[in-house]
Design an enzyme around this catalytic site. Structure first.
Site, mmCIF file in Angstrom:
data_model
loop_
_atom_site.group_PDB
_atom_site.id
_atom_site.type_symbol
_atom_site.label_atom_id
_atom_site.label_comp_id
_atom_site.label_asym_id
_atom_site.label_seq_id
_atom_site.Cartn_x
_atom_site.Cartn_y
_atom_site.Cartn_z
ATOM 1 N N SER A 179 4.148 -6.954 2.574
ATOM 2 C CA SER A 179 5.378 -6.304 2.134
ATOM 3 C C SER A 179 5.969 -6.989 0.914
ATOM 4 O O SER A 179 6.804 -6.410 0.253
ATOM 5 C CB SER A 179 6.449 -6.244 3.217
ATOM 6 O OG SER A 179 6.155 -6.966 4.338
ATOM 7 N N HIS A 199 0.698 -0.026 2.269
ATOM 8 C CA HIS A 199 1.848 -0.631 2.949
ATOM 9 C C HIS A 199 2.491 0.328 3.946
ATOM 10 O O HIS A 199 3.156 1.293 3.558
ATOM 11 C CB HIS A 199 2.871 -1.088 1.890
ATOM 12 C CG HIS A 199 4.075 -1.753 2.459
ATOM 13 N ND1 HIS A 199 5.352 -1.455 2.067
ATOM 14 C CD2 HIS A 199 4.202 -2.715 3.415
ATOM 15 C CE1 HIS A 199 6.211 -2.199 2.746
ATOM 16 N NE2 HIS A 199 5.532 -2.967 3.571
ATOM 17 N N GLU A 220 3.232 3.355 1.447
ATOM 18 C CA GLU A 220 3.207 3.108 -0.001
ATOM 19 C C GLU A 220 1.796 2.656 -0.374
ATOM 20 O O GLU A 220 1.248 1.763 0.281
ATOM 21 C CB GLU A 220 4.217 2.011 -0.374
ATOM 22 C CG GLU A 220 5.666 2.419 -0.132
ATOM 23 C CD GLU A 220 6.681 1.299 -0.419
ATOM 24 O OE1 GLU A 220 7.806 1.613 -0.811
ATOM 25 O OE2 GLU A 220 6.340 0.102 -0.225
ATOM 26 N N ASN A 247 11.542 -1.463 -0.323
ATOM 27 C CA ASN A 247 12.179 -2.781 -0.176
ATOM 28 C C ASN A 247 12.888 -3.241 -1.442
ATOM 29 O O ASN A 247 13.634 -4.209 -1.425
ATOM 30 C CB ASN A 247 11.169 -3.831 0.279
ATOM 31 C CG ASN A 247 10.896 -3.700 1.770
ATOM 32 O OD1 ASN A 247 11.728 -3.184 2.520
ATOM 33 N ND2 ASN A 247 9.732 -4.133 2.204
#
Ligand code: NAI
Length: 377
Positions: free
Chosen positions: A120, A141, A153, A191
């Site tokens: 991540s 991801h 992702e 994120n």
């Protein structure tokens, strides 16, 4: 890559086990490997429990559940990955360990095997550099829990064969997931773009403008399912704080991503949130939840300020080509359940309006944190 591709998963923790379940449910043979036999045993028994629940709920038949379980094999040795067409790494978040393990996997698999990382926060490019054929490495991801979260992702490393993007997209779509393509930059899309949801809420609290409950209510007024403090308590302040710290450092300490001392204190106190029964809120039995203020103007001002920061962040990501406008909006609605995509939301409010909101924040605070993205101007 197609349904007959054998999938290898390194790491039988929360993510590896979830991804293995997803692939097995979509008909793949899956080989999971972990350095610890206990992790493999735990993963196997957690899958068994999940399957029992899915059968009870009528989501899968008993035959399907048995077939799903029989498609996954567990192994402590990476040598088991020899027949794999795709290996997804989901081990500890440590660059040196990931590089070592991935290089070892490359020495075992065929030349055609694609190697992916579920990291991540680390650079896919740095991970790919561990391989002789770095062009075969990409980021895939997933979000936690992988079987339930619809977004994935996909991230090309600098060295990746770009043809792999379509192959990966096709495969992961066949796993009933929604994919977006993100540039290999810290936090990828979700994120990164979500940081102000937490950061600006914490800042507003620290300035004494409102309490947690009022800030949460202000964001729910805008259609968010949960406010920032409830969400941080659910994610875990330990996890959320660690992501913020790592994104902040990875962006060379850009003040826009600055972590909060308020949240750090929670982590130091062991007030991680729901899982420890104490976070921003008290979850012990019988504890009353605080009531938010009914001041409509205050709530509206808070909502506008956090939303302006979020939209600014999304337009900055667009301006810097982190992802397409469409993928940015898909990522935030599917990855973190935002009521609207931030690019579309910005258009709805009007880009000039959003730029004005940022302008007045900048004027008030005179801090680089509030600089307006060129993408909005
Ligand atoms: P975890 O701690 O639950 O599981 C990691 C597993 O990897 C453990 O079972 C451990 O024994 C195993 N492992 C560690 N080093 C190993 C090695 N050298 N060889 C073989 N196995 C090894 O971790 P989690 O949460 O599943 O995360 C895994 C990866 O996924 C990390 O890169 C993390 O950043 C990423 N990720 C985590 C998310 C989350 O919410 N937990 C969400 C999305 C990505």
């Amino acid at each position: 890559m197609n349904q007959s591709t054998i999938i290898g998963i390194i790491g039988a923790g929360a993510m590896g086990s979830g991804i293995a379940q997803v692939a097995a449910q979509c008909g793949h043979q899956v080989i999971i490997s972990d350095a610890r036999q206990e992790a493999l045993d735990q993963s196997k028994s957690a899958l068994q429990t999940t399957m029992v629940k899915l059968v009870e709920k009528g989501k899968v038949t008993l035959e399907e559940a048995t077939a799903i379980r029989s498609r996954i094999t567990y192994n402590t040795s990476l040598a088991a990955f020899k027949p794999c067409g795709l290996v997804i790494e989901a081990i500890v978040e440590n660059l040196e360990v990931k590089k070592k393990v991935i290089a070892e996997v490359e020495s075992i698999v065929s030349d055609a095997c694609v190697i992916a990382s579920n990291t991540s926060s680390l650079s896919i490019t740095a991970i790919a550099a561990a391989c002789k054929k770095a062009e075969r490495v990409i980021g895939i991801h997933f979000f936690n829990p992988a079987p339930l979260m619809p977004l994935v992702e996909i991230i090309p490393a600098l060295q990746s064969d770009m043809g792999l993007m379509d192959d990966a997209k096709q495969l992961i779509t066949s796993w009933k997931k929604t994919t977006v393509i993100a540039k290999d930059t810290p936090g990828f899309i979700v994120n990164r773009v979500a940081r102000p949801f937490y950061g600006e809420a914490l800042r507003i609290y620290e300035e004494g403008l409102a309490d947690f409950a009022t800030i949460d209510a202000a964001m729910r007024d805008l259609g968010f399912k949960m406010g920032p403090f409830e969400l941080m308590d659910l994610i875990g302040n330990d996890v959320n704080y660690a992501v913020t710290e790592s994104v902040f450092a990875a962006f060379y300490f850009d003040p826009r991503y600055k972590p909060s001392i308020t949240q750090k204190r929670n982590v130091e106190a062991g007030w991680f949130g729901k899982k420890t029964e104490r976070g921003f809120y008290n979850y012990t039995e019988g504890a009353a939840m605080p009531t938010p203020s009914n001041d409509a103007q205050l709530r509206s001002d808070i909502g506008k300020r956090i939303l302006a920061m979020l939209i600014n962040e999304a337009y900055e990501a667009l301006h810097l080509n982190i992802a397409s406008a469409e993928d940015l909006d898909i990522a935030m609605t599917k990855g973190v359940n935002y009521p609207k995509g931030l690019i579309a939301w910005g258009e709805e409010i009007g880009l000039a309006n959003c730029a004005d909101r940022m302008g007045s924040l900048y004027l008030t605070y005179q801090e680089d944190r509030y600089r307006c993205s060129l993408g909005l101007r």
